[in-house]
Design a protein around this motif. Structure first.
Motif, PDB file in Angstrom:
ATOM      1  N   VAL A 154      62.773 -54.751 -18.175  1.00 53.15           N
ATOM      2  CA  VAL A 154      61.378 -54.287 -18.262  1.00 53.15           C
ATOM      3  C   VAL A 154      61.287 -53.055 -19.164  1.00 53.15           C
ATOM      4  CG1 VAL A 154      60.701 -55.217 -16.028  1.00 53.15           C
ATOM      5  CG2 VAL A 154      61.690 -52.929 -16.145  1.00 53.15           C
ATOM      6  N   GLY A 155      60.161 -52.943 -19.881  1.00 46.48           N
ATOM      7  CA  GLY A 155      59.962 -51.797 -20.757  1.00 46.48           C
ATOM      8  C   GLY A 155      58.727 -51.978 -21.628  1.00 46.48           C
ATOM      9  N   PRO A 156      58.310 -50.929 -22.330  1.00 43.17           N
ATOM     10  CA  PRO A 156      57.090 -50.989 -23.154  1.00 43.17           C
ATOM     11  C   PRO A 156      57.290 -51.746 -24.469  1.00 43.17           C
ATOM     12  CG  PRO A 156      58.093 -48.817 -23.313  1.00 43.17           C
ATOM     13  CD  PRO A 156      58.889 -49.576 -22.302  1.00 43.17           C
ATOM     14  N   LYS A 157      56.488 -52.778 -24.671  1.00 41.07           N
ATOM     15  CA  LYS A 157      56.577 -53.618 -25.867  1.00 41.07           C
ATOM     16  C   LYS A 157      56.071 -52.876 -27.108  1.00 41.07           C
ATOM     17  CE  LYS A 157      55.105 -58.137 -27.665  1.00 41.07           C
ATOM     18  NZ  LYS A 157      54.308 -59.353 -27.403  1.00 41.07           N
ATOM     19  N   GLY A 158      56.677 -53.188 -28.249  1.00 40.91           N
ATOM     20  CA  GLY A 158      56.214 -52.634 -29.519  1.00 40.91           C
ATOM     21  C   GLY A 158      56.511 -51.166 -29.704  1.00 40.91           C
ATOM     22  N   THR A 159      57.507 -50.660 -29.003  1.00 38.81           N
ATOM     23  CA  THR A 159      57.859 -49.238 -29.060  1.00 38.81           C
ATOM     24  C   THR A 159      59.297 -49.068 -29.554  1.00 38.81           C
ATOM     25  OG1 THR A 159      58.700 -49.251 -26.796  1.00 38.81           O
ATOM     26  CG2 THR A 159      56.350 -48.786 -27.077  1.00 38.81           C
ATOM     27  N   ILE A 160      59.708 -47.813 -29.684  1.00 39.65           N
ATOM     28  CA  ILE A 160      61.094 -47.517 -30.056  1.00 39.65           C
ATOM     29  C   ILE A 160      62.053 -48.136 -29.048  1.00 39.65           C
ATOM     30  CG2 ILE A 160      62.795 -45.648 -30.251  1.00 39.65           C
ATOM     31  CD1 ILE A 160      60.483 -43.909 -31.362  1.00 39.65           C
ATOM     32  N   LEU A 161      61.709 -48.075 -27.767  1.00 35.78           N
ATOM     33  CA  LEU A 161      62.566 -48.637 -26.724  1.00 35.78           C
ATOM     34  C   LEU A 161      62.715 -50.155 -26.879  1.00 35.78           C
ATOM     35  CD1 LEU A 161      61.426 -46.558 -23.633  1.00 35.78           C
ATOM     36  CD2 LEU A 161      63.757 -46.660 -24.556  1.00 35.78           C
ATOM     37  N   HIS A 162      61.633 -50.808 -27.217  1.00 34.08           N
ATOM     38  CA  HIS A 162      61.671 -52.251 -27.441  1.00 34.08           C
ATOM     39  C   HIS A 162      62.560 -52.555 -28.650  1.00 34.08           C
ATOM     40  CE1 HIS A 162      59.266 -56.226 -28.168  1.00 34.08           C
ATOM     41  NE2 HIS A 162      60.450 -56.450 -27.633  1.00 34.08           N
ATOM     42  N   GLN A 163      62.402 -51.746 -29.694  1.00 33.73           N
ATOM     43  CA  GLN A 163      63.233 -51.902 -30.889  1.00 33.73           C
ATOM     44  C   GLN A 163      64.707 -51.696 -30.547  1.00 33.73           C
ATOM     45  OE1 GLN A 163      62.133 -49.272 -34.083  1.00 33.73           O
ATOM     46  NE2 GLN A 163      63.599 -50.144 -35.528  1.00 33.73           N
ATOM     47  N   LEU A 164      64.984 -50.722 -29.686  1.00 37.25           N
ATOM     48  CA  LEU A 164      66.357 -50.467 -29.246  1.00 37.25           C
ATOM     49  C   LEU A 164      66.948 -51.692 -28.562  1.00 37.25           C
ATOM     50  CD1 LEU A 164      68.884 -48.915 -28.320  1.00 37.25           C
ATOM     51  CD2 LEU A 164      67.483 -47.889 -26.490  1.00 37.25           C
TER      52      LEU A 164
END
Length: 330
Positions: A154-164
């Protein structure tokens, strides 16, 4: 005949003189109108987004020490700090004309907004902190990215975290389809991970040490995968009319960086109070950040890499010229 000829010449000269005077009057009126318009466009208010997480120490110092107010009160300009924490909400406010400066916004949000027609420009770098962005799990059997295959993340889509996440999967020869990814905010994601309803979560900021204290562990950080580029952006039409204000803005931002360098203990204390982290936690995270505001060639490459990530994952159809997105006000 000579008399008539002379009279004609004199008449032409008079007409030319009258027309010239009229032209001067028209130019003068035009200049007066322009000056009145510029006077009418005098800046009375500046809206600057305030985001304190993950660990935005420059913003915290600027707000707590009143640095922007000190600078712009000289011209009776009121400064407001709307707390807009989501990048998409910031760019919506920019598009609506209600936000002039995004003091710390993810590059993903700026690129998406620009591609969708929002007049927004990058005027500086805010931070780079790859180690501050993580993939975490409470399940002791999940130790590596490879262990995430088939798991719920789980995590925020379209963000740096998603990119990670996608870069980490790619490095291990995996695809997004190899995991169950669910779009969720960081606080909600951490709660889902801690309760066991999710196997792993994308986590950044104060939530990382807090989750560690509760028994979670870090699977990987962004180091070697993403630069975690956060930028400073401005509303394009505001920038066109008031570049002098933007230059003063960046000067104030530099003052906050100087304060952090010369008064580290006070900066840690202010950040601790705002983020509810201990002084030790702030110090530990602070060392993960590069707050140099200068835009480098490497930063431009990372911005282009971010755009490729958005396009490759179906979040972007129209691309933008990254270099044109940058407005150099130095």
């Amino acid at each position: 005949m000579k008399i008539f000829k002379k009279a004609g010449i004199i008449l032409c000269c008079v007409l030319l003189a009258v027309m010239s005077l009229a032209g001067c009057g028209s130019t003068e009126n035009s200049n007066n109108a322009k000056n009145k318009q510029q006077s009418a466009e005098k800046v009375e208010n500046i809206n600057i987004s305030y985001v304190k997480a993950p660990l935005n120490v420059p913003s915290i110092v600027e707000k707590k020490k009143g640095l922007f107010e000190d600078e712009f009160s000289k011209d009776n300009i009121k400064v407001s700090f709307p707390e807009i924490t989501e990048g998409s909400k910031m760019t919506e406010a920019v598009a609506a004309g209600s936000l002039d400066f995004c003091n710390a916004i993810g590059a993903t949000s700026v690129i998406l907004a620009a591609a969708n027609g929002v007049n927004i420009k990058i005027i500086g770098m805010y931070s780079r902190a790859p180690k501050a962005f993580t993939i975490m799990s409470k399940d002791s059997s999940i130790k590596t990215v490879a262990d995430l295959k088939g798991k719920k993340i789980v995590g925020p889509k379209g963000t740096i975290l998603h990119q990670l996440l996608l870069e980490a999967l790619k490095k291990d020869n995996m695809k997004v389809d190899d995991v169950q990814f669910i779009n969720m905010g960081i606080p909600q994601g951490v709660s889902a991970m801690m309760s066991g309803s999710a196997d792993a979560a994308l986590v950044a900021g104060p939530a990382v040490p807090q989750a560690v204290d509760k028994g979670a562990h870090i699977i990987t950080t962004g180091e070697g995968l993403v630069d975690a580029t956060i930028v400073i952006a401005a509303r394009g039409d505001f920038l066109d009319k008031h570049e002098d204000i933007a230059k003063r803005y960046m000067s104030v931002h530099q003052k906050s960086l100087d304060f952090m360098k010369n008064n580290p203990d006070e900066a840690y204390k202010l950040a601790s109070e705002e983020t509810k982290m201990s002084i030790d936690q702030v110090k530990e995270m602070y060392n993960l950040y590069d707050f140099n505001p200068k835009i480098t060639d490497k930063d431009i490459q990372e911005l282009e890499k971010t755009q490729d990530f958005l396009k490759d994952n179906g979040m972007l159809t129209k691309t933008v010229d990254i270099k044109a997105l940058i407005h150099d006000i130095s």
